[in-house]
Design a protein around this motif. Structure first.
Motif, PDB file in Angstrom:
ATOM      1  N   HIS A  96      -9.203 -25.666  15.279  1.00 41.19           N
ATOM      2  CA  HIS A  96      -9.700 -24.424  14.694  1.00 41.19           C
ATOM      3  C   HIS A  96      -9.372 -23.279  15.636  1.00 41.19           C
ATOM      4  O   HIS A  96      -9.437 -23.431  16.862  1.00 41.19           O
ATOM      5  CB  HIS A  96     -11.211 -24.481  14.483  1.00 41.19           C
ATOM      6  N   MET A  97      -9.061 -22.117  15.072  1.00 43.55           N
ATOM      7  CA  MET A  97      -8.741 -20.938  15.880  1.00 43.55           C
ATOM      8  C   MET A  97      -9.125 -19.679  15.122  1.00 43.55           C
ATOM      9  O   MET A  97      -9.356 -19.703  13.905  1.00 43.55           O
ATOM     10  CB  MET A  97      -7.255 -20.928  16.246  1.00 43.55           C
ATOM     11  N   VAL A  98      -9.213 -18.574  15.862  1.00 41.69           N
ATOM     12  CA  VAL A  98      -9.548 -17.276  15.273  1.00 41.69           C
ATOM     13  C   VAL A  98      -8.376 -16.323  15.496  1.00 41.69           C
ATOM     14  O   VAL A  98      -7.776 -16.297  16.580  1.00 41.69           O
ATOM     15  CB  VAL A  98     -10.836 -16.693  15.888  1.00 41.69           C
ATOM     16  N   PHE A  99      -8.045 -15.542  14.462  1.00 44.54           N
ATOM     17  CA  PHE A  99      -6.979 -14.548  14.536  1.00 44.54           C
ATOM     18  C   PHE A  99      -7.587 -13.200  14.901  1.00 44.54           C
ATOM     19  O   PHE A  99      -8.566 -12.745  14.295  1.00 44.54           O
ATOM     20  CB  PHE A  99      -6.271 -14.440  13.179  1.00 44.54           C
ATOM     21  N   TYR A 100      -7.004 -12.560  15.928  1.00 40.33           N
ATOM     22  CA  TYR A 100      -7.378 -11.190  16.296  1.00 40.33           C
ATOM     23  C   TYR A 100      -6.149 -10.320  16.144  1.00 40.33           C
ATOM     24  O   TYR A 100      -5.096 -10.614  16.727  1.00 40.33           O
ATOM     25  CB  TYR A 100      -7.889 -11.133  17.737  1.00 40.33           C
ATOM     26  N   ASP A 101      -6.254  -9.237  15.350  1.00 37.61           N
ATOM     27  CA  ASP A 101      -5.064  -8.446  15.054  1.00 37.61           C
ATOM     28  C   ASP A 101      -4.625  -7.586  16.237  1.00 37.61           C
ATOM     29  O   ASP A 101      -3.471  -7.190  16.318  1.00 37.61           O
ATOM     30  CB  ASP A 101      -5.236  -7.588  13.794  1.00 37.61           C
TER      31      ASP A 101
END
Length: 227
Positions: A96-101
């Motif tokens: 699992h990972m989170v996208f930061y723009d």
């Protein structure tokens, strides 16, 4: 509203073999999979060799499922090709990972401390003679150092003595315990992504001069005065 990409977008892995790893999305196409040929190699048997790609588009970044089996997820929903927004949660197998723009639009404030006012009412004799500090590494912090005190709590809860507004940090992530001689031991409170000293995940460990502490994506250097 168009997203701001003035600073490199990135992924922050929150669960899986690479937990805590930050991956910069500087290419037009960043490939993800179990093949070592991929830009982001996931050593996860539940991930396909060519799982997905993150595409840089004129209007932002998008996830593309390259395997076509419908097991690339964005916010819990299968995605074939989907525009990504700041804070979106991506899931590939057990990873699992989170996208930061961008760093600038990330919902993150640099560390803040309640300081030694938290010691009011505590036994003065329990306070160290020698002072110990955590120095933030990088970032845009207006605070150059944080003084450590006995039983200092660190986490994403505003109740913590050292408040870290970082989505990858647990609410009550870690605690600093004072030992004899004014030394400190860092204790991980069963956090989701772990606590690291000099790149190694720890459960509890005595801090030494110059140790690099990482909690979530935030790093500090530990220093102790001779006072």
């Amino acid at each position: 509203m168009d997203q701001d990409f003035s600073t490199t977008a990135y992924l922050l892995i929150q669960k899986g073999p690479l937990v805590g790893k930050r991956v910069e999305l500087w290419k037009d196409c960043t490939t993800i999979g179990r093949s070592r040929d991929c830009d982001l190699f996931l050593e996860d048997i539940t991930v396909h060799r060519k799982q997905a790609s993150i595409l840089r588009l004129p209007n932002g970044f998008a996830l593309r499922d390259d395997h076509g089996s419908g097991d690339s997820f964005v916010n819990g929903q299968p995605a074939q090709e989907q525009l990504l927004y700041n804070g979106d949660e991506l899931e590939f197998g057990h990873t699992h990972m989170v996208f930061y723009d961008s760093e600038g639009t990330r919902p993150f404030q640099l560390p803040s401390s309640r300081g030694r006012e938290s010691l009011k009412g505590k036994d003065a004799e329990s306070q160290s003679v020698a002072a110990s500090y955590l120095y933030p590494v990088g970032g845009r912090s207006n605070v150059s150092q944080f003084e450590i005190f006995p039983d200092m709590t660190i986490g994403r809860s505003r109740e913590c003595d050292l408040f870290l507004e970082d989505l990858s940090v647990s609410r009550h992530h870690a605690t600093l315990h004072e030992l004899e001689g004014g030394m400190y031991e860092l204790l991980d409170n069963s956090s989701a992504v772990g606590t690291y000293i000099n790149g190694r995940r720890i459960t509890r460990q005595v801090l030494r001069e110059g140790d690099v502490v990482q909690i979530g994506s935030i790093r500090f250097v530990y220093r102790q005065s001779k006072g």
